[in-house]
Enzyme design. Sequence first.
Site, mmCIF file in Angstrom:
data_model
loop_
_atom_site.group_PDB
_atom_site.id
_atom_site.type_symbol
_atom_site.label_atom_id
_atom_site.label_comp_id
_atom_site.label_asym_id
_atom_site.label_seq_id
_atom_site.Cartn_x
_atom_site.Cartn_y
_atom_site.Cartn_z
ATOM 1 N N GLU A 271 12.593 6.102 -15.439
ATOM 2 C CA GLU A 271 13.218 6.899 -14.932
ATOM 3 C C GLU A 271 13.973 7.497 -13.987
ATOM 4 O O GLU A 271 15.193 7.591 -13.266
ATOM 5 C CB GLU A 271 12.469 8.316 -15.625
ATOM 6 C CG GLU A 271 12.053 8.121 -16.619
ATOM 7 C CD GLU A 271 11.217 7.334 -17.652
ATOM 8 O OE1 GLU A 271 10.765 6.822 -16.325
ATOM 9 O OE2 GLU A 271 11.010 7.512 -18.546
ATOM 10 N N SER B 151 1.664 3.925 -3.541
ATOM 11 C CA SER B 151 1.143 4.272 -3.953
ATOM 12 C C SER B 151 -0.354 4.777 -4.007
ATOM 13 O O SER B 151 -0.679 4.766 -3.553
ATOM 14 C CB SER B 151 1.023 3.804 -6.278
ATOM 15 O OG SER B 151 2.400 3.014 -5.902
ATOM 16 N N GLU C 158 12.652 -5.677 -3.756
ATOM 17 C CA GLU C 158 11.999 -5.362 -4.363
ATOM 18 C C GLU C 158 12.370 -5.393 -5.991
ATOM 19 O O GLU C 158 10.859 -5.743 -7.153
ATOM 20 C CB GLU C 158 10.886 -3.945 -4.060
ATOM 21 C CG GLU C 158 9.993 -3.723 -5.132
ATOM 22 C CD GLU C 158 8.705 -2.736 -4.357
ATOM 23 O OE1 GLU C 158 8.910 -1.653 -3.554
ATOM 24 O OE2 GLU C 158 8.032 -2.430 -5.430
ATOM 25 N N GLY D 134 0.976 -1.120 -0.091
ATOM 26 C CA GLY D 134 -0.178 -0.045 0.189
ATOM 27 C C GLY D 134 1.223 1.395 0.012
ATOM 28 O O GLY D 134 1.134 1.545 0.152
#
Length: 383
Positions: free
Chosen positions: A370, A135, A252, A133
């Site tokens: 990016e 974004s 991750e 949880g």
Amino acid sequence: MPAGIRFPTVRLPGSAEELRAEVREFLSCEITAGAFSPRCDSWLGGYSPEFSRKLGERGWLGMTWPKRYGGHERSALERFVVTEELLAAGAPVASHWIADRQSGPSILRHGTEVQKKRFLPAIARGECFFSIGMSEPESGSDLASVRTGAERVGGGWRVNGTKIWTGGAHRSHHAIVLCRTSPPEERDRHAGLSQLILDFSTPGMTVTPIRLLTGEHVFNEVIMGDVEVPDGMVLGNIGDGWRQVTSELAFERSGPERFLSTFPLFVELVRALGRDPRERAKVEVGVLGARLWTLRRMSLSVAGALEAGDAPEVEAALVKDLGTGFEREVAEAARLLVPSGSALPEGFTARLAEAITHAPAFTLRGGTSEILRSIVARGLGVR
Ligand SMILES: Cc1cc2nc3c(=O)[nH]c(=O)nc-3n(C[C@H](O)[C@H](O)[C@H](O)COP(=O)(O)OP(=O)(O)OC[C@H]3O[C@@H](n4cnc5c(N)ncnc54)[C@H](O)[C@@H]3O)c2cc1C
């Protein structure tokens, strides 16, 4: 390799290769028994709680955790072998993926004894699933701007806010939610963030599907309206959320799921090209194979660093950026190399469709290209 970025060679121990044979044998029996059909991006879309429980029974979840918390005290390299075999076979691993890869290690590192005893054995059995949880509608790359707020109430916290792109929220039991427990400080916008463990069955939690281009339901919007969270479900320290979240990132971003999402298509591509492909196809497949092998060695090197207790955040960012670009190129090569007029094997067309429709997400989830490149640039000292 420039100073500051290191990928020392890691060799797999003999025990890992024995384990690989065991996993391959298990997967081949499962496929023969019809327990699953291989698919691309199986760690995002391949939900099967039954399959996760089978892995738990074999000791292939929570592999590196202490035995007293239901783990198996095996090495990160042995875990690497199990995960790469599962992904290469396109096995349905989505139910437990986040809990085993990320939430469990975070709880092990930052959690209370009560949290460890409650969650880790259940995750290792393949019975407790987690979502991320982080974004929010206006906070993706700039995570420090999250607006979900937790206000202090007697004995706990009251949470209000909205999370988005929450993978598996409709199937998971819990989410680790990043929220603001106090306003940002003038000189430090990362201050005042905390992580709470939320139970999806708590009153006030509303989960609404966001469908993929394919119609599949893998992620969601999660609205939290006056959700009560007891103090016992604070993960780590109040105010330490930013430090804790960033310490998850190497886990991750560096694993084989960052370059193997389209591997089942790569296998089908080689099959579809047959024994005597055109010269161009030979060259392209050879180049893809060489890149895959390089990525694997880089990812293995990060697994070795994590095992040694390091936090190779920059190396992990590089693996994810190069790996997710590679995954997309496999889909593109398969599309261009196999003539569309020919009678194509069913497996090839199905994997190609999965890869093409899932590919736009590869370079977004877990941090966009990016953002990863800016981390690498900082690691190189050029930014
Ligand atoms: C398949 C999938 C699954 C996901 N699962 C989860 C999940 O389970 N839980 C969760 O919390 N989130 C999840 N996400 C969300 C994901 O982490 C975000 O989409 C990602 O961090 C980008 O945020 P954003 O979508 O808000 O894009 P934005 O941050 O708005 O970015 C838009 C564009 O601007 C560029 N950009 C933004 N900032 C900069 C900068 N400073 N410099 C240069 N370029 C910049 C980005 O690279 C991007 O191209 C998932 C996303 C996908 C696609």
